[in-house]
Scaffold this active site. Structure first.
Site, PDB file in Angstrom:
ATOM      1  N   HIS A 113       0.810  -1.220   0.000  1.00 30.78           N
ATOM      2  CA  HIS A 113       0.000   0.000   0.000  1.00 30.78           C
ATOM      3  C   HIS A 113       0.845   1.273   0.000  1.00 30.78           C
ATOM      4  CE1 HIS A 113      -4.039  -1.512   0.016  1.00 30.78           C
ATOM      5  NE2 HIS A 113      -3.745  -2.364   0.986  1.00 30.78           N
ATOM      6  N   ASP A 165       0.304  -4.964   5.214  1.00 31.45           N
ATOM      7  CA  ASP A 165      -0.743  -5.845   4.714  1.00 31.45           C
ATOM      8  C   ASP A 165      -0.764  -5.801   3.193  1.00 31.45           C
ATOM      9  OD1 ASP A 165      -1.634  -3.147   4.928  1.00 31.45           O
ATOM     10  OD2 ASP A 165      -3.692  -3.792   4.567  1.00 31.45           O
ATOM     11  N   GLU A 166      -1.328  -6.839   2.600  1.00 29.18           N
ATOM     12  CA  GLU A 166      -1.583  -6.909   1.160  1.00 29.18           C
ATOM     13  C   GLU A 166      -0.361  -6.509   0.329  1.00 29.18           C
ATOM     14  OE1 GLU A 166      -5.133  -4.481   0.974  1.00 29.18           O
ATOM     15  OE2 GLU A 166      -6.414  -6.228   1.332  1.00 29.18           O
ATOM     16  N   VAL A 167       0.729  -7.192   0.568  1.00 29.22           N
ATOM     17  CA  VAL A 167       1.958  -6.942  -0.195  1.00 29.22           C
ATOM     18  C   VAL A 167       1.866  -7.771  -1.473  1.00 29.22           C
ATOM     19  CG1 VAL A 167       4.477  -6.895  -0.104  1.00 29.22           C
ATOM     20  CG2 VAL A 167       3.156  -6.603   1.995  1.00 29.22           C
TER      21      VAL A 167
END
Length: 502
Positions: A113, A165-167
């Site tokens: 992000h 998060d959400e790499v």
């Protein structure tokens, strides 16, 4: 200043800014270490005089993204579509929070992000805007300088959230592929190496800080893998799952080991956002997490619950719902966590705390500012009313009605061969609807700019109103052109429909 080689592409498109930062916190909304509320860069002006949502909230988790007033070479990370906060505004947020007993916890993304357009040379993949490359020194120097500036502007800070998060697409870059070509190396290790390095640097620079990360990238990793990384003891994982049908048994089983990354866990509950948002979906998710909390083994120590409410999912996404529209759902969720259920009495208490008849935002009635118990109530009511109109069958699907399909189809428009009488009746109806929509949109916009920059009001209008108004406007113009071609001017003048409202 740590040297960082950044491309100087000034960009951002992030979150709205309150017009008066001293009036941002109108409710006991908090995060982590106690029940709370997370906001992605505050975009709502409230009234400090009205603390109407009773809950044992302890803090406010603020994901600044590009609204933080980075300085020096990092100034290219600041928003340009909206003015970033000033240093004084960031300090003011903390002052107001402290006056209400809330701890401010900054959240700075350090791996995924990171959608700043000025970071092209530091990405894992060029087309994946959010993921920082875990290789080389420049990326690490960048995030450490970001953290340094944030920590320095938060005096007395005790907890720092470093995201992670959400790499997405990790391991897909050429350098990562070369690294992974060595036998025994995994994408999990690649993730852990970067996060551990950042967390360790934070602890070395500020030993007193508690470091929090999201848990999603850790799921499925073995205890041995986590221990070998050195991350254990450095961070506290914050668990998240937004599904209203969250599987309690599976969630408890996945988290059964006592704290594989530090022994202390924080839950993140979802307060998802659209232009309007159904309350029950979020309440159901909260109830499932309460069941998880009641079912975990004694070795798992839950530190608190965070209620998340995004204003934008990433730099390139559209705006989510605005804060005033979200408050009824937030009140319901806080009361659910306090009472442990969402029965009629809890629903009534949550609604009463905001001075409304129901926590379902669709029922929000209009009221004058003087009658409101929370700032932004009139804006929320105007948005609900306008959205209902925009989504009505008559407006949104006007071109699908039988008269348009039968007497003003693409076939008719292309040939400019129409029945003038019927088409002018269609035009009159479209003009009437267009006038109603534009009047309501103007009222909503006028109220919106009391709380948000004009750029936010413009974006919201283009996102929600323009796609509906555009077709109505085009059909009135096309009918006018077709009638003008078919009917002599004098006759056409006689056939002109009366002005709207006359």
């Amino acid at each position: 200043m740590v040297p960082v080689n950044l491309q100087t592409l000034p960009y951002s498109d992030r979150r709205p800014e309150p017009s008066n930062i001293n009036q941002i916190i109108s409710h006991d909304a908090g995060v982590t270490l106690a029940n709370g509320k997370e906001i992605g860069s505050p975009g709502f002006e409230g009234s400090p005089a009205h603390d109407r949502v009773p809950a044992p909230a302890g803090g406010l988790l603020v994901e600044y993204e590009d609204m933080f007033p980075y300085s020096g070479e990092l100034s290219v990370l600041q928003a340009t579509a909206h003015p970033a906060y000033s240093r004084e505004e960031v300090l003011s947020i903390q002052d107001v929070a402290r006056s209400k007993g809330l701890e401010v916890i900054p959240l700075i993304q350090t791996f995924g992000h990171m959608e700043h357009r000025s970071l092209w040379g530091l990405r894992e993949l060029g087309q994946c805007l959010g993921t920082l490359s875990p290789h080389g020194e420049e990326g690490v120097r960048l995030v450490l300088e970001m953290l340094k500036q944030v920590v320095e502007l938060h005096p007395g800070l005790s907890t720092l959230h470093i995201g992670a998060d959400e790499v997405y697409m990790l391991g897909e870059g050429e350098e990562s592929k070369r690294w992974l070509s060595t036998p025994g190396r995994t994408v999990e290790q690649l993730f852990l190496s970067h996060v551990t390095r950042v967390a360790r640097a934070v602890k070395e620079a500020w030993p007193h800080l508690n470091v929090v990360i999201w848990d999603d990238m850790l799921r499925g990793m073995s205890g041995d893998t986590l221990k070998a990384s050195g991350l254990v003891g450095l961070v506290q994982p914050m668990l998240w799952d937004y599904n209203p049908g969250l599987n309690v048994e599976d969630t408890v089983r996945q988290r059964r080991a006592p704290g594989p990354v530090g022994g202390q866990r924080l839950q993140r509950l979802h307060h998802r956002v659209h232009e309007r948002d159904p309350t029950q979906r979020h309440v159901d998710n909260h109830l499932q997490w309460l069941r998880v909390a009641a079912s975990v083994s004694p070795g798992v120590r839950l530190q608190g619950i965070a209620l998340t409410g995004w204003q934008r999912y990433d730099h390139m996404s559209v705006l989510c719902e605005l804060m005033p529209v979200a408050l009824p759902s937030l009140a319901a969720c806080l009361q659910t966590l306090v009472q442990g259920h969402f029965g009629p009495e809890v629903q009534a208490q949550a609604a009463k705390s905001l001075g409304i008849s129901s926590v379902e935002v669709e029922t929000l009635e209009k009221t004058s500012g003087a009658e409101s118990l929370f700032a932004g109530r009139r804006l929320a009511a105007l948005i609900v009313e306008l959205t209902q109109l925009l989504n009505s069958e008559e407006v949104r699907h006007f071109e699908d009605n039988m008269y348009v399909r039968g007497w003003f189809s693409p076939y008719h428009r292309q040939r400019r061969a129409v029945n003038p009488l019927i088409c002018m009746q269609i035009q009159s109806q479209a003009t009437t609807l267009l006038t109603i929509v534009e009047e309501k949109a103007a009222a909503a916009r006028e109220e919106m700019v009391r709380f948000y920059p004009d750029s936010t009001a413009q974006e919201w209008t283009e996102q929600h109103v323009s796609p509906v108004v555009g077709p109505l406007r085009r059909i009135t113009e096309e009918i006018g052109a077709c009638v003008a071609k078919m009917v002599p001017p004098a006759v056409s003048e006689d056939l002109r429909p009366p002005a709207s409202g006359t």
